[in-house]
Design a protein around this motif. Structure first.
Motif, PDB file in Angstrom:
ATOM      1  N   PHE A  50      -4.932  19.409  14.069  1.00  0.00           N
ATOM      2  CA  PHE A  50      -5.827  19.768  12.975  1.00  0.00           C
ATOM      3  C   PHE A  50      -4.991  20.415  11.862  1.00  0.00           C
ATOM      4  N   ALA A  51      -4.427  19.571  11.024  1.00  0.00           N
ATOM      5  CA  ALA A  51      -3.515  20.061   9.990  1.00  0.00           C
ATOM      6  C   ALA A  51      -4.293  20.579   8.788  1.00  0.00           C
ATOM      7  N   PHE A  52      -4.713  21.834   8.864  1.00  0.00           N
ATOM      8  CA  PHE A  52      -5.400  22.439   7.742  1.00  0.00           C
ATOM      9  C   PHE A  52      -4.391  22.771   6.644  1.00  0.00           C
ATOM     10  N   PRO A  53      -4.861  22.939   5.409  1.00  0.00           N
ATOM     11  CA  PRO A  53      -3.938  23.287   4.328  1.00  0.00           C
ATOM     12  C   PRO A  53      -3.202  24.589   4.625  1.00  0.00           C
ATOM     13  N   GLU A  54      -1.926  24.611   4.240  1.00  0.00           N
ATOM     14  CA  GLU A  54      -1.142  25.817   4.440  1.00  0.00           C
ATOM     15  C   GLU A  54      -1.461  26.830   3.349  1.00  0.00           C
ATOM     16  N   GLY A  55      -1.175  28.077   3.631  1.00  0.00           N
ATOM     17  CA  GLY A  55      -1.418  29.118   2.642  1.00  0.00           C
ATOM     18  C   GLY A  55      -1.352  30.479   3.308  1.00  0.00           C
ATOM     19  N   GLU A  56      -1.173  31.495   2.476  1.00  0.00           N
ATOM     20  CA  GLU A  56      -1.133  32.857   2.993  1.00  0.00           C
ATOM     21  C   GLU A  56      -2.509  33.259   3.513  1.00  0.00           C
ATOM     22  N   LEU A  57      -2.509  34.140   4.518  1.00  0.00           N
ATOM     23  CA  LEU A  57      -3.778  34.632   5.030  1.00  0.00           C
ATOM     24  C   LEU A  57      -4.523  35.388   3.937  1.00  0.00           C
ATOM     25  N   VAL A  58      -5.818  35.095   3.829  1.00  0.00           N
ATOM     26  CA  VAL A  58      -6.659  35.773   2.844  1.00  0.00           C
ATOM     27  C   VAL A  58      -7.442  36.865   3.567  1.00  0.00           C
ATOM     28  N   ILE A  59      -7.138  38.110   3.249  1.00  0.00           N
ATOM     29  CA  ILE A  59      -7.781  39.245   3.919  1.00  0.00           C
ATOM     30  C   ILE A  59      -8.661  39.947   2.904  1.00  0.00           C
ATOM     31  N   SER A  60      -9.955  39.693   2.992  1.00  0.00           N
ATOM     32  CA  SER A  60     -10.893  40.277   2.040  1.00  0.00           C
ATOM     33  C   SER A  60     -11.437  41.598   2.573  1.00  0.00           C
ATOM     34  N   ALA A  61     -12.044  42.349   1.673  1.00  0.00           N
ATOM     35  CA  ALA A  61     -12.631  43.632   2.068  1.00  0.00           C
ATOM     36  C   ALA A  61     -13.749  43.431   3.084  1.00  0.00           C
ATOM     37  N   GLY A  98      -1.607  15.669   3.310  1.00  0.00           N
ATOM     38  CA  GLY A  98      -2.895  15.001   3.219  1.00  0.00           C
ATOM     39  C   GLY A  98      -3.993  16.013   3.010  1.00  0.00           C
ATOM     40  N   MET A  99      -5.219  15.531   2.954  1.00  0.00           N
ATOM     41  CA  MET A  99      -6.397  16.375   2.789  1.00  0.00           C
ATOM     42  C   MET A  99      -6.935  16.652   4.194  1.00  0.00           C
ATOM     43  N   VAL A 124       0.828  -1.208   0.000  1.00  0.00           N
ATOM     44  CA  VAL A 124       0.000   0.000   0.000  1.00  0.00           C
ATOM     45  C   VAL A 124       0.860   1.254   0.000  1.00  0.00           C
ATOM     46  N   VAL A 125       0.243   2.331  -0.485  1.00  0.00           N
ATOM     47  CA  VAL A 125       0.786   3.679  -0.348  1.00  0.00           C
ATOM     48  C   VAL A 125      -0.140   4.439   0.594  1.00  0.00           C
ATOM     49  N   VAL A 126       0.419   5.164   1.555  1.00  0.00           N
ATOM     50  CA  VAL A 126      -0.410   5.937   2.478  1.00  0.00           C
ATOM     51  C   VAL A 126      -0.006   7.403   2.401  1.00  0.00           C
ATOM     52  N   ASN A 127      -0.942   8.278   2.706  1.00  0.00           N
ATOM     53  CA  ASN A 127      -0.590   9.694   2.686  1.00  0.00           C
ATOM     54  C   ASN A 127       0.385  10.003   3.816  1.00  0.00           C
ATOM     55  N   ARG A 128       1.273  10.932   3.565  1.00  0.00           N
ATOM     56  CA  ARG A 128       2.379  11.195   4.487  1.00  0.00           C
ATOM     57  C   ARG A 128       1.893  11.686   5.843  1.00  0.00           C
ATOM     58  N   GLY A 129       0.777  12.419   5.852  1.00  0.00           N
ATOM     59  CA  GLY A 129       0.250  12.890   7.130  1.00  0.00           C
ATOM     60  C   GLY A 129      -0.176  11.734   8.019  1.00  0.00           C
ATOM     61  N   ALA A 130      -0.861  10.731   7.447  1.00  0.00           N
ATOM     62  CA  ALA A 130      -1.268   9.556   8.222  1.00  0.00           C
ATOM     63  C   ALA A 130      -0.052   8.791   8.717  1.00  0.00           C
ATOM     64  N   ALA A 131       0.983   8.684   7.863  1.00  0.00           N
ATOM     65  CA  ALA A 131       2.203   7.978   8.261  1.00  0.00           C
ATOM     66  C   ALA A 131       2.877   8.671   9.438  1.00  0.00           C
ATOM     67  N   LYS A 132       2.908  10.003   9.420  1.00  0.00           N
ATOM     68  CA  LYS A 132       3.507  10.737  10.536  1.00  0.00           C
ATOM     69  C   LYS A 132       2.705  10.519  11.818  1.00  0.00           C
ATOM     70  N   THR A 133       1.383  10.583  11.686  1.00  0.00           N
ATOM     71  CA  THR A 133       0.534  10.400  12.870  1.00  0.00           C
ATOM     72  C   THR A 133       0.721   9.012  13.478  1.00  0.00           C
ATOM     73  N   GLY A 134       0.798   8.003  12.614  1.00  0.00           N
ATOM     74  CA  GLY A 134       0.923   6.632  13.084  1.00  0.00           C
ATOM     75  C   GLY A 134       2.346   6.157  13.252  1.00  0.00           C
TER      76      GLY A 134
END
Length: 850
Positions: A355-366, A192-193, A151-161
């Motif tokens: 809670f590993a949410f996706p990384e990204g720059e802060l989005v500051i809307s009007a 991961g997602m 099997v192939v597993v997502n890297r986030g699950a592998a780190k957790t386990g």
């Protein structure tokens, strides 16, 4: 610049310390609101980018049109398509590649023997797709699976386990499968997602463990050739697809996944945080109003002199509102910057707590900037409006008075209005929770009750402070009690801010305790077994239990009954319904179903048992027939063989495994109930069950009490988060108490100087201020606990009547006592700085103060 504006700005510069508490309260509320909106926009954009990147190579998805969605489920259960359809699709002009995708549930076991994930987000498994453009996962380490068991597993699950390439572990499908990790993958460049786990298998293994039969797939992924758009590809595919199968663009598929994974979650997440932002701002309203009311009272002579010199009422009102606008503008502007910091902090905090949410720059809307700014300004100006109007009504002759008497707390009109609101609240609440249960009526009554508490606060404060301060002995404590009684309206306004915070805490405490009592009551009433075997999962996560576990346990000499509860779905009367798939005869032995009309024996392949409440809604009884529509497109008529009374654990519709088998997808049980043979002790029986369960993925084996407690474990997690968020509201309430005391000390400067002159020590002065603060906090805390307990009762009773489940009302005395002690301690803490400042007053200057 006109005279009133110059006067307002001069007053602000001269007395800026008076508004520090007000400014801080608005700042905190605006910062929390801004942080929530910015975080929500950031996560939404990050998920959109993540799915867009991961699925950018998929131009079309071919899938079944038959789907059954049960209320509360986002995606629903969709029928499979023939895997051979991929070969037909590949022949369509404009198609570069088409591969079958098999999706199912599979939960990995970590190196420590514990399951990875499963607490909410899905635990996915499927066939590893060799076409890199069509595979949303990309190999980051190792290689693709080539042989059975790899099997192939997502890297986030592998780190957790704590798993690495080359490790051997177990995958619950739900039957335990021994697998070797040969590769680690990323999703859209991320580990991961979010918290979703993924295990990629060979196609043969995926068909073997994740599908009811070989040759079927969840969908077909299609890649277009050069020069063919997604819309053109779908248009070319539609004519060759069989009936009941559709093609959608890759963009639409990605958007559906985004809405499913991020849309529903983020809506709940941001709504949850916005509610607490609203609570914090509501608490701010009372703190700000109280500050301006005190400032206006202290300026009575000043405003009267201005009126005597020719200032109009409009100018006095405008002058006060200009101060409020200035404070609101500064606080809101700083709050926006603080909110961006809050969002950045949350973005860093969530991965740290799992809670590993996706990384990204802060989005500051009007909108994320404009809305909190406007709300902060509106809250500040709105809270100052009534004090400003009162300032405008100051008569010129008031300049000749030395002091003003505040008797607003004893107003007969206020008492009558508050009593009327309270009676209206009772009149709305009682029908909403007892006669015709309605959450809307109950909510309306709760709002009226809150309004009644606020209006009656000044009326009740004198009585309450006398009662609460009765046990206090000594001159300093007596002075503290009289100071708290001096201005009932001020005392009530100060305490109301804390009351609201404590009321919300008490509400959730009571509701949480009631939910736990409900779960315990449900298990005690319905679960007749000795132990329960389950997987620790809620939400969409977890893999369930092997359907072979219950028969294996039934063969043990220590076990008399073992029945597994599986899950299925079908449409009944046009609505998606969850089916309990089990052995009905054994079900009656392991669960107390109450009064049963008809017989659970012999349901066979065309019989169904229905819960009493559902039977009444549909007009069913033993002997009636009803039609079930399954995801595979088939429709079958079932005969109602039994109607049972209690459905909390058994579900609303029960069918046999034989009836469900032709329509099932991946088969699993959500629970196995085990009853021991006569003479078998709990310890011996549990050990025997655990030994057999270890061969089926090592699920948890729990007694009835343990099962009830674990089922309610999510409630404790919810309460912990609620308490952490409500700490902001309590903090703002403390700032309000501290600000009121500070202003009151300024008001009593001469009085305090005289007390010091006649022999009161600094320590005694500090104690007097602290006890006054504690009395105000005690009034707010007691009122908050009473109001919160009442609102908790309303919510529980309304929920009980508005749902099919029976809710139990429970009051947790220990937790509420802790809430009360925290409220009292908060009063003492809030008085620290004002008491210190009072003790430092120069005696002679204080006596000379006018």
């Amino acid at each position: 610049m006109n005279a009133s504006l110059r006067l307002s700005l001069s007053a602000l510069r001269a007395h800026k310390r008076r508004f520090v508490g007000t400014l801080t309260a608005i700042l905190l509320g605006v910062a929390f609101l801004t942080g929530t909106l910015v975080m929500g926009d950031t996560l939404r954009t990050s998920f959109d980018s993540l799915f867009g990147s991961a699925t950018s190579g998929t131009d079309a998805v071919v899938r079944s049109t038959s789907v059954v969605t049960v209320e509360g489920e986002g995606r629903g259960t969709r029928d499979s398509v023939p895997a051979s359809l991929a070969d037909q699709v590949a022949q369509v002009p404009g198609v570069a590649a088409a591969v079958p995708r098999i999706e199912g549930v599979g939960q990995l076991i970590g190196a420590d023997g514990e399951p990875i994930g499963g607490q909410g987000p899905p635990t996915l498994a499927g066939n590893w797709i060799d076409d890199a453009a069509l595979n949303p996962y990309a190999l980051a380490e190792g290689r693709a699976p080539e042989r059975s068991g790899e099997v192939v597993v997502n890297r986030g699950a592998a780190k957790t386990g704590d798993l690495a390439v080359g490790d051997t572990t177990v995958l619950r499908t739900p039957d335990p499968v021994k697998v070797t990790v040969v590769g680690l993958a990323t999703f859209g460049g991320e580990d991961g997602m979010a918290q979703v786990t993924y295990t990629g298998m060979t196609r043969a293994d995926a068909e073997k463990y994740l599908t009811p039969k070989p040759g079927v797939a969840s969908s077909i992924l299609v890649r277009a050739g050069p020069g063919t758009s997604q819309q053109e590809l779908v248009a070319a595919l539609d004519p060759v697809l069989p009936t009941g199968v559709e093609a959608i663009t890759g963009e639409r598929s990605a958007q559906e996944n985004t809405d499913l994974i991020s849309g529903q979650f983020l809506t709940l997440f941001t709504t949850f945080l916005l509610v607490f932002s609203g609570v914090a701002l509501l608490v701010s309203v009372f703190s700000i109003h109280n500050t301006f009311a005190i400032v206006v009272a202290q300026r009575t002579r000043e405003n009267a002199l201005l009126r005597a010199l020719g200032a109009s009422r409009r100018q006095i009102v405008g002058s006060t509102l200009v101060e409020a606008v200035a404070v609101g503008l500064v606080a809101s502007a700083v709050g926006l910057l603080g909110g961006i910091g809050v969002a950045a902090g949350l973005q860093a905090l969530f991965p740290a707590i799992g809670f590993a949410f996706p990384e990204g720059e802060l989005v500051i809307s009007a909108l994320s900037m404009a809305l909190p700014f406007a709300v902060g300004l509106l809250v500040c100006v709105g809270s100052a409006l009534l004090p400003a109007v009162k300032a405008g009504r100051t008569a010129p002759l008031a300049a000749l008075r030395e002091t003003a008497v505040d008797d607003s707390g004893a107003s007969r009109a206020r008492a009558l209005a508050g009593t009327g609101l309270l009676l209206a609240a009772v009149a709305v609440v009682l029908p909403g929770v007892l006669a015709t249960p309605s959450l809307w009526l109950a909510s309306a009554g709760a709002v009226l009750a809150l309004a009644a508490f606020v209006v009656l606060g000044p009326v009740a404060s004198s009585f309450a402070v006398r009662i609460l301060g009765g046990p206090l002995r000594g001159a300093n404590r007596g002075l503290a009690r009289r100071n708290a009684l001096r201005s009932p309206k001020r005392t009530a306004a100060t305490a109301t801010a804390l009351m609201i915070g404590v009321a919300v805490v008490s509400l959730f405490t009571v509701f949480g305790a009631s939910l736990k009592a409900t779960m315990d009551q449900t298990v005690s009433r319905s679960f007749a077994g000795d132990v329960a075997v389950s997987t620790p999962a809620f939400g969409a996560g977890g893999s369930g239990l092997s359907p072979r576990l219950a028969p294996a346990l039934a063969e043990l000499p220590e076990v008399e009954t073992a029945v597994g509860l599986g899950q299925g779905v079908a449409e009944i009367d046009g609505e998606g319904r969850a089916l309990t798939v089990t052995d009905p005869a054994a079900l009656a032995r392991a669960f107390d179903l109450g009064d049963v009309r008809g017989s659970l024996d012999g349901l066979g392949t065309d019989g169904i048992a229905v819960a009493d409440t559902e039977a009444d809604k549909a007009g069913l009884k033993p002997g009636s027939t009803t039609e079930l529509a399954f995801t595979d497109g088939s429709r079958r008529t079932f005969t109602v063989k039994a109607v049972y009374e209690q459905s909390e654990l058994a579900g609303d519709y029960v069918v046999t495994r034989e009836a469900w088998a032709p329509h099932r997808a991946q088969d699993s049980d959500r629970l196995v109930a085990v009853g021991f043979a006569d003479g078998v002790s709990e310890q011996a029986g549990k050990a025997a069950v655990a030994d057999v369960a270890a061969d089926y993925g090592n699920p948890e084996v729990q007694t009835r009490a343990e099962y009830a407690e674990s089922s309610a474990s999510g409630i404790d997690m919810m309460l912990t988060l609620v308490y952490a968020l409500l700490a902001l509201a309590v903090l703002i309430a403390l700032l309000g108490i501290a600000n009121t005391l500070t202003l009151a000390i300024h008001e009593r400067t001469r009085e305090l100087g005289l007390l010091r002159a006649v022999g009161q020590t600094r320590a005694q002065l500090k104690a007097m201020v602290r006890w006054e603060s504690v009395l105000v906090a005690a009034f707010g805390t007691v009122g908050g606990v009473v109001l919160g307990g009442f609102l908790g009762w309303v919510l529980v009773k309304a929920s009980d009547g508005a749902s099919d489940s029976a809710f139990a009302f429970a009051v947790p005395p220990l937790q509420l006592a802790v809430v009360a002690l925290v409220g009292l301690a908060a009063g003492a803490v809030a008085a620290w700085r004002p008491a210190r400042r009072a003790a430092r007053l120069d005696v002679l200057r204080a006596i000379a103060t006018e």
